[in-house]
Each structure stands twice: as C-alpha cells, then as structure tokens.
Design an enzyme around this catalytic site. Structure first.
Site, PDB file in Angstrom:
ATOM      1  CD  GLU A 180      -3.021  -0.740  -0.056  1.00 49.14           C
ATOM      2  OE1 GLU A 180      -3.083   0.411  -0.527  1.00 49.14           O
ATOM      3  OE2 GLU A 180      -3.682  -1.685  -0.505  1.00 49.14           O
ATOM      4  CG  ASP A 227      -7.444   5.408  -3.202  1.00 47.19           C
ATOM      5  OD1 ASP A 227      -8.670   5.324  -3.446  1.00 47.19           O
ATOM      6  OD2 ASP A 227      -6.593   4.710  -3.798  1.00 47.19           O
ATOM      7  CE1 TYR A 277      -6.498   3.394  -0.211  1.00 50.29           C
ATOM      8  CE2 TYR A 277      -4.140   3.513   0.239  1.00 50.29           C
ATOM      9  CZ  TYR A 277      -5.207   2.960  -0.445  1.00 50.29           C
ATOM     10  OH  TYR A 277      -4.993   1.934  -1.339  1.00 50.29           O
TER      11      TYR A 277
END
Length: 409
Positions: free
Chosen positions: A49, A150, A132
């Site tokens: 991520e 996001d 996020y």
C-alpha cells in the site's frame, strides 16, 4: 454527518446491498492478479500500500518483491541500515514514505512486541500511516469494515452520487469517508475496497473512462445524467516552482568521482549525488518560463527579491572551491543537455560543470565531512552500491551518453 447537507442523496439499504453484490461479482471475475493479493500478512499488505501510493503498479511489483526479500520482517525493516533502505526504494520517489515506514516498524518493535497491530486505531497511530492506509490494511488483512478512501475511491463515489465537493480539498475527505462507510460490505470489506480500487484505476480512470463497461453503471448518477465529464470536481494543482542548480562533476587522477550525501533533512537527504549548489542567477530566457515573474526571475529568486545573499555575485566554481577546500581544473563548457526533474512542488534545472583534480592538489584525499555533508571519492564501477535519487540517476545517464558520443567522434 448529514450527507443531504452536501447534496448527497444516500441510497436505501436494499440498493446498497444490490450495489455490493454487483461490484463484488465483477471483482471476483476481473480482479487484477497482484502478488500482495495472495497473502493476509499485514506487513506485506502494508508495504504494498505504501509503495503503490503515487506509483504505477507495474512499477511497484519488482520493488515490492525485492523489498520483502531484503526486509522480510518488521524487525529486519526496523534495523535496516539507511543506505540499504534507500537503495531498496531507489527510483520510487517520495522517499519520506520509506523513512516513515522504518519509524513505524521501530514503533511496532517498541509498542507491539514486533507484531503488526490489529485494530484500525492502533494501525492509524503508526508513523506515516493515514486513514487510507489504515483502512486498506485493516480491511484486507483483518477483515475490519473500514473503507480505504483514496483518489480512486473518491473519483468513483463522486460519479456515483454527483458529489460537488472538491476531492483535492482535505476538508472534504470526511464526505467521501461517510459515504464509503455506508457502502462498504461488512462481510467482505477488503475485497470491497480492492474492487473499488480496481474500478477506479481502470474503467473509472481519471482520463478516458469507459462508463459503458462499468459493472455498476446503473447506480452511477453521473452516467445516467450524462455528466461523467464533470466529476470528480478538482481544482488544478499549483505548478511546481522552478529552482536552478549547478552540479559539479569532479574526477581525481584515478577517475573516481566526488560524491556527497546530505545529512540534513531535504529532498535528497540520505542519498548520494554529485555536489550541487543552488544558482540564484536569473534563468536564461530560452529556458522554461512557466513560473517567471514580471522581473524575469524564477522560483527561489522570485520569492526573495530584495533580499541579499552572502555569496551573490561570486562564481559558483569559486564557492565550490571554498566550501570543499578543493581547487579543480575546470573544463570549458561542454555540450550536455540541461537536466530537469520535477518533484511535487519544485522543478529542478541542473547545469553540469566538469572539473578534475591532479595528484599535486594537497587536499586530494579530502576529509569525509564537509560542513553538513558526507563526501567521498567513488569509482563508477561502485555506483550500483550507492543509493541514487532520480536527479542523480538522470545526471549520470547524461554523462554516460556524453562519453559514448565522444568515443564515436
């Protein structure tokens, strides 16, 4: 939060369940095959991520695989030498991300016995992790019903509900967060978030979306009303300011190059590069003029009109000699294309100046510390062992091309 105050007409429970069903059915048959989707390890998911932020996934994959090979555990990341850490991230940009990752790993060692925390709030408390990332990791690794809001998700939601709130304004994130919290599937939260990621990255992409192919087009108000081109609402970004630098390409008699590593926290902190000094002189009129003001100055010059600089008017080569206590033989101007590199808030222009040091120079050995920098002579064969940021990579590529051109002549 009352979404009606923001012009959002939220769906009924039945419609939300129908939306979840259609979206997840599409995802099950069309999801992207990504290496981090074959694991529930929160550490590996977290790495993916952070790497994926502001980076194309096809670029991320080899970095991701190498990173986990070099740093397979939280402990190995927490204890990694800075040079190796930056080398692992070399070329990805936004290097504060990997520095924050190491700090977060150290926090996990100190506060969570070397384990990845398992609640949204604890994950969010770690260095460099925002809502996020916390939502993505907690939903994918631990099946917690937390949305991962996001740019992709906000773009999809803005079209689903024709949301007028500017997605570039951080204050508006709460609107999209609230909508996402109501939409997320509590039984498959990780898959739901990833489905929206895939949808936003492809069919609902920023440019040239293909709404006819969307599995949830019947739910999209923008599609049904023919307003896809209006959403998401986003004001243009400010253009990066131009900054000019002089880079010094210095070789000793053995052909080794002078490299430095900045110790202070700046854009190149921790990376090795040719010595550079900011050039406060006005840009040539033929260069990129996008940020010139009415006086014809750029970037830092434009912002500092009326201020005095201690070394203003002194040639940069003379400043270099004094700062590094070296007296190179400077070569005449060499035809090399100016190097440019764009950061999120600055556009760098780097002019290259070449010089050489012979054995008669009393300071040839050069101490390892110059002001706030670590410096050393490095053979080009050893460059692969040093972490280079993009501006340095571009300078080195240009120099190599120049050498090739000389051999052809």
């Amino acid at each position: 939060m009352n979404l009606e105050d923001y012009g959002v007409d939220m769906w009924s429970t039945e419609k939300i369940e129908d939306f979840r069903s259609k979206l997840l059915a599409w995802y099950d048959h069309n999801k992207r095959d990504l290496p981090w989707r074959h694991t529930k390890d929160p550490y590996a998911i977290w790495v993916s991520e952070i790497m994926s932020q502001q980076t194309r996934l096809d670029t991320v994959i080899p970095y991701y695989l190498r990173f986990l090979q070099w740093f397979p555990t939280i402990e190995s990341l927490a204890n990694a030498p800075q040079d190796k850490l930056l080398k692992a991230w070399e070329g990805l940009g936004y290097y504060s991300r990997v520095r924050n990752m190491q700090q977060a790993a150290q926090e996990m060692m100190d506060k969570f016995q070397g384990q990845f925390p398992q609640t949204y709030e604890e994950i969010l408390s770690l260095k460099g992790i925002g809502p996020y990332t916390a939502g993505a990791v907690s939903s994918i690794a631990f099946d917690l019903p937390q949305p991962a809001v996001d740019g992709n998700l906000m773009r999809v939601i803005s079209r689903l509900f024709e949301v007028e709130a500017d997605i570039g304004d951080p204050a508006n994130r709460k609107i999209y967060q609230e909508i996402a919290e109501q939409l997320i599937d509590p039984k498959r939260p990780g898959d739901f978030n990833q489905a929206l990621m895939d949808l936003g990255a492809d069919i609902e992409s920023p440019k040239n979306p293909r709404p006819e192919e969307s599995p949830v087009k019947e739910f999209s108000a923008a599609y049904l009303h023919g307003t896809m081109d209006k959403y998401p609402v986003k004001k243009p970004k400010k253009k990066p300011r131009a900054v000019r630098f002089q880079a010094f390409i210095i070789q000793n008699e053995e052909g080794h190059y002078l490299l430095e590593k900045n110790i202070h926290s700046d854009l190149l902190s921790g990376f090795w590069h040719f010595p550079i000094m900011e050039n406060y002189q006005p840009f040539d009129s033929q260069l990129d003029l996008f940020s010139a003001n009415q006086e014809g100055h750029f970037g830092l010059v434009a912002e500092n009109i009326g201020h005095d600089y201690p070394n203003q008017g002194i040639p940069l080569t003379s400043q270099f000699e004094k700062h590094y206590n070296l007296r190179p033989s400077w070569q005449e101007e060499i035809s090399v294309a100016q190097i440019t590199h764009v950061f999120s808030h600055q556009k760098w222009y780097l002019d290259l100046t070449f010089g050489s040091i012979d054995s008669s120079d009393e300071n040839l050995q050069l101490c390892t510390q110059v002001a706030d920098k670590e410096v050393r002579w490095v053979a080009k064969e050893d460059f692969d062992s040093y972490a280079f940021a993009k501006p340095q990579q571009k300078m080195w590529q240009s120099i190599q091309q120049l050498e090739k051109n000389k051999k052809r002549q």
